[in-house]
Design an enzyme around this catalytic site. Sequence first.
Site, short mmCIF file in Angstrom:
data_model
loop_
_atom_site.label_atom_id
_atom_site.label_comp_id
_atom_site.label_asym_id
_atom_site.label_seq_id
_atom_site.Cartn_x
_atom_site.Cartn_y
_atom_site.Cartn_z
N GLU A 1 -0.45 56.42 35.91
CA GLU A 1 0.08 55.34 36.73
C GLU A 1 -1.05 54.40 37.09
O GLU A 1 -2.06 54.82 37.67
CB GLU A 1 0.76 55.86 38.00
CG GLU A 1 1.25 54.71 38.86
CD GLU A 1 2.39 55.05 39.80
OE1 GLU A 1 2.79 54.18 40.58
OE2 GLU A 1 2.85 56.21 39.77
N ASP B 1 -11.19 51.62 38.54
CA ASP B 1 -10.48 50.72 37.65
C ASP B 1 -9.82 51.51 36.52
O ASP B 1 -10.49 52.24 35.78
CB ASP B 1 -11.47 49.69 37.09
CG ASP B 1 -10.81 48.68 36.15
OD1 ASP B 1 -9.58 48.69 36.03
OD2 ASP B 1 -11.55 47.87 35.55
N ASP C 1 -0.07 42.40 39.65
CA ASP C 1 -0.24 41.03 40.15
C ASP C 1 0.24 40.05 39.08
O ASP C 1 -0.21 40.10 37.94
CB ASP C 1 -1.72 40.79 40.47
CG ASP C 1 -1.89 39.51 41.28
OD1 ASP C 1 -1.62 38.43 40.74
OD2 ASP C 1 -2.30 39.59 42.45
N LYS D 1 0.23 31.27 38.96
CA LYS D 1 -0.17 29.93 38.54
C LYS D 1 -0.48 29.93 37.05
O LYS D 1 -1.19 30.80 36.56
CB LYS D 1 -1.40 29.47 39.34
CG LYS D 1 -1.11 29.26 40.81
CD LYS D 1 -2.34 28.76 41.55
CE LYS D 1 -2.04 28.58 43.03
NZ LYS D 1 -3.24 28.12 43.78
N ASP E 1 8.84 41.78 39.55
CA ASP E 1 9.83 40.92 40.21
C ASP E 1 9.52 39.44 39.98
O ASP E 1 10.03 38.58 40.70
CB ASP E 1 9.91 41.23 41.71
CG ASP E 1 8.57 41.09 42.42
OD1 ASP E 1 7.56 40.78 41.75
OD2 ASP E 1 8.51 41.30 43.65
N THR F 1 12.24 50.15 46.43
CA THR F 1 11.56 50.06 47.72
C THR F 1 12.41 49.23 48.68
O THR F 1 13.33 48.53 48.25
CB THR F 1 10.18 49.39 47.58
OG1 THR F 1 10.37 48.01 47.24
CG2 THR F 1 9.35 50.08 46.50
N LYS F 2 12.10 49.30 49.95
CA LYS F 2 12.88 48.53 50.93
C LYS F 2 12.72 47.03 50.69
O LYS F 2 13.66 46.25 50.90
CB LYS F 2 12.47 48.90 52.36
CG LYS F 2 11.02 48.61 52.71
CD LYS F 2 10.73 49.03 54.14
CE LYS F 2 9.28 48.78 54.51
NZ LYS F 2 8.98 49.18 55.91
N PHE F 3 11.56 46.62 50.21
CA PHE F 3 11.35 45.21 49.92
C PHE F 3 12.12 44.77 48.68
O PHE F 3 12.64 43.67 48.60
CB PHE F 3 9.85 44.93 49.77
CG PHE F 3 9.07 45.31 50.98
CD1 PHE F 3 9.07 44.50 52.11
CD2 PHE F 3 8.34 46.49 51.02
CE1 PHE F 3 8.37 44.86 53.24
CE2 PHE F 3 7.63 46.85 52.15
CZ PHE F 3 7.65 46.03 53.26
N GLU F 4 12.20 45.69 47.71
CA GLU F 4 12.99 45.41 46.51
C GLU F 4 14.46 45.30 46.87
O GLU F 4 15.16 44.39 46.41
CB GLU F 4 12.77 46.54 45.51
CG GLU F 4 13.10 46.20 44.08
CD GLU F 4 12.73 47.31 43.12
OE1 GLU F 4 13.30 47.34 42.02
OE2 GLU F 4 11.88 48.16 43.47
#
Length: 252
Positions: free
Chosen positions: A82, A134, A157, A161, A193, A231-234
Amino acid sequence: MPDTAAQDQARNDSNHSNDGHHDASQVPFPKRIKSYVLRAGRTTTGQAKAFETYGPAMLLPYEPKALDAAQAFGRTAPLILEIGFGMGESTAHIASVRPSDNFLCCEVHEPGVGALLKRAGEQDIHNIRIVAHDAVDVLEHMLAPDQLDGVHIFFPDPWHKKRHNKRRLIQAPFVAKLMARLKPGGYIHCATDWEAYAQQMLEVLGSTPGLLNTAQDASGYADKPSYRPLTKFENRGIKLGHGVWDLVFTKA
């Protein structure tokens, strides 16, 4: 396209592997691929105690030599890498519902490492090992050819831009490194997302020789595998009409 302001806020809060606190315009163009961007954050007392209590059993040092996975986990089992686990909520869930697999997890964000140690320790999860380094170095120097049964890269990430798109992790040279360590029949599961990044992932993975798309839908995107939790944000984003895209490819 999802509302970017809400989406960015969700990204900052959720389980993102490369969430950075720097203004991207101030980050020099990297000479090599990295799996992360350093970000701010304070380690809580509970997270710090988790390093002391659970770290000895779950933390592995980064060493530029081949990993003996059987020794590290105390057993022989399928090995899943992961890359970036944020605060570890999804990682702990996946490891708990897949107890027969070993999860080698890379994250450089110290509060996130502490949070996953705390979750795994308190939930009595034993099939997680963490390398706080890393993931690209781990991939290149600690893993042998055909050693991995799977790779998870959730919400990296997006470098949204356009002029920074080249900094994205999912690019052909990096996928080639994954392929070299992946067993035949092994899989790569990515989720994002950010629609433009999903399109890039689909293009890169789809054009990699030896990778087969498992998606049944004509779009090329897979149904969310049952082991990956929302997730709750998803969930919040989905209610607001934001998209999430899963991609699952296997090595021929």
